[in-house]
Motif scaffolding. Sequence first.
Motif: not given
Length: 310
Positions: A42, A180, A183, A292
């Motif tokens: 993020k 989604t 990345t 992540t």
Amino acid sequence: MVFFKHNFSKIQEINSRKLIEKEIRLFMKRDDLLHPNISGNKWRKLKYNMLQLKQEQKTTLLTFGGAFSNHIAATAAAGSEFGVKTIGIIRGEKHSILNPTLQYATDCGMLLKYISRKAYKEKDSPIFQEQLRHTYGDIYILPEGGTNEHALLGCAEIIQEVAEQNDGGLPDYFCVSCGTGGTISGMITGLNNRSKVLGFSVLKGDFLKEEVNVLVHKKTSSNFINWQINTDYHCGGYAKFTPELIAFINQFKVKHHIALDPIYTGKMMLGIFDLIDKDYFAKGSSILAIHTGGLQGIAGFNQRFGNILK
Ligand SMILES: *Cc1c(COP(=O)(O)O)cnc(C)c1O
């Protein structure tokens, strides 16, 4: 003002008898340590979006997410750090007691608005976005999960960074968890057909491959054939889990002193170890898994399911 300045996140080797036996070297890039509150991917996705927002001279960022969203928490933190007002459009009903994620977002100054699941499905439509602009004025709209072309740019930097940390060399495989697909799409463009990328979908279904194709082709006309999306380790679907997953995450923490989250990184690491067991990776391969982040979600998860994560 300096935006999103950072030191490279460290690359850490994972050691185990299994890995020695299978002649595989496994590393994790600790993007979970990039920032205490703007965690992991993020951070990478917000970087160029914040710069874009400043360039467009906007002062308010509006985005979307579920009630436990890592993206909502990270965006709220980034807004408070960089002096940008944030609005979070949250899927589902408001509860009288905020969960830890939404409480945190509120504490960061994010304004929360709740919409029905049905309305949420229309969140990217021009009509809905027009309504949002009418209500909130001159806003910078960031899609769910922070995924857009600017996000891809930030995620492509993972590859540059790894190469610099490794005297220009790259591992045989990159592994990353996918929601989604933003990345992995950024990583694919950054790799430009070098190495291989294996994405682990946390969602049930086969649509992610197409989404990644669309995202990548918005950015470049090149054709990349060095990536795959594995759909075998979602453990029942988004935010679903199995006792095996929980046991794996708890054992991993004891053994390697690295916390994994149950929605994304836990499923990816479970998948990597299972694939190693099944000899998916050739002997002698090196694998770099991206941590992540997402650890902010553990508190809310434990609150719902009774402290099953240690
Ligand atoms: C959001 C998130 C992902 C998914 O990233 P996408 O770019 O949406 O595929 C993976 N891991 C963690 C920890 C996340 O918070």
